[in-house]
Motif scaffolding. Structure first.
Motif, PDB file in Angstrom:
ATOM      1  N   GLN A  31       0.818  -1.216   0.000  1.00  0.00           N
ATOM      2  CA  GLN A  31       0.000   0.000   0.000  1.00  0.00           C
ATOM      3  C   GLN A  31       0.853   1.267   0.000  1.00  0.00           C
ATOM      4  OE1 GLN A  31      -3.480  -0.391   2.333  1.00  0.00           O
ATOM      5  NE2 GLN A  31      -4.109   1.743   2.168  1.00  0.00           N
ATOM      6  N   ASP A  49      -3.899   6.192   0.925  1.00  0.00           N
ATOM      7  CA  ASP A  49      -5.174   5.919   1.584  1.00  0.00           C
ATOM      8  C   ASP A  49      -5.902   4.825   0.799  1.00  0.00           C
ATOM      9  OD1 ASP A  49      -6.806   7.054  -0.532  1.00  0.00           O
ATOM     10  OD2 ASP A  49      -6.432   9.047   0.292  1.00  0.00           O
ATOM     11  N   ASP A  50      -6.933   4.262   1.413  1.00  0.00           N
ATOM     12  CA  ASP A  50      -7.576   3.091   0.809  1.00  0.00           C
ATOM     13  C   ASP A  50      -8.143   3.375  -0.576  1.00  0.00           C
ATOM     14  OD1 ASP A  50      -6.903   1.657   3.010  1.00  0.00           O
ATOM     15  OD2 ASP A  50      -8.947   1.196   3.654  1.00  0.00           O
ATOM     16  N   ASN A  86      -4.415  -5.540   3.128  1.00  0.00           N
ATOM     17  CA  ASN A  86      -5.694  -4.839   2.990  1.00  0.00           C
ATOM     18  C   ASN A  86      -6.724  -5.770   2.334  1.00  0.00           C
ATOM     19  OD1 ASN A  86      -7.834  -3.051   2.335  1.00  0.00           O
ATOM     20  ND2 ASN A  86      -6.402  -1.328   2.317  1.00  0.00           N
TER      21      ASN A  86
END
Length: 217
Positions: free
Chosen positions: A43, A47-48, A74
């Motif tokens: 990641q 941010d997601d 994630n």
């Protein structure tokens, strides 16, 4: 030529590139170089929402190249982008939790195996693979000697496949292979100069074809 299935195979770790399309282009180019078993997608502080956009571009091209796309830690993004699996960077408890929730639908492997004791704890969880080293641990030309020793010990005793983190020098892949390890992970060694990524992948595969020990059935 023998099949790469009977010797150590290459795992790529996606580099930290801010632009999603540029990252996908670089990874796609590398995959044109030859056999890659899987690609680990970290990641890197995104941010997601941004990470999902990156993964949406990466996962299909990885899968189209015949490799497994593994998202780091994630599970939500991994599910949304239809990744093949999860790479867990935490301890045995984190791995057990991921395995309970996502296997066998997804590949679940990884672990933070710093020594034999932690490795055996991870082994009790029965992950799909165990990872020796850190995914950003390629800070020297050669693979870390401790990770090499752990990989050699593990592979001589236990059937769960192992991945050992290589170094910044592509030649480190052969050192990992000679330890009897099933997979070698490379990041900087392949992506330090993106223009050469496919060439490096091809060269590493050729060297493993020629010099890596063969696994017995």
């Amino acid at each position: 030529m023998t099949s790469p299935e009977d010797r150590c195979r290459l795992v790529l770790i996606v580099p930290d590139i801010a632009d999603a399309e540029e990252k996908a282009r670089v990874v796609g180019d590398a995959l044109k170089g030859g056999d890659v078993a899987s690609v680990i997608i970290p990641q890197y502080g995104l941010d997601d929402a941004a990470f999902q956009k990156h993964a949406e571009l990466l996962v299909p091209l990885i899968q189209d190249a015949g490799a497994a796309a593994l998202v780091v830690d994630n599970s939500r993004v991994a599910g949304r982008v239809k990744a093949d699996g999860l790479h867990i960077s935490g301890n045995a408890a984190a791995l057990a939790d991921a395995k309970e929730n996502h296997a066998p639908k997804m590949i679940v492997g990884g672990g933070n195996a710093m020594d034999r004791h932690h490795a055996l704890e991870i082994g009790e969880v029965q992950p799909d693979y165990i990872f020796f080293g850190k995914i950003d641990g390629d800070i020297k030309p050669e693979a870390h000697s401790k990770n090499l020793a752990l990989g050699e010990w593990w592979s001589s005793m236990i059937a769960i496949p192992s991945i050992v983190m290589g170094g910044q020098d592509p030649a480190s892949a052969l050192s990992v292979a000679k330890a009897g390890v099933e997979f070698v992970a490379l990041r900087e060694a392949v992506f330090a100069d993106p223009a050469l990524a496919a060439t490096v992948v091809a060269r590493v595969n050729a060297e493993l074809d020629e010099k890596a020990p063969r696994f017995e059935d």
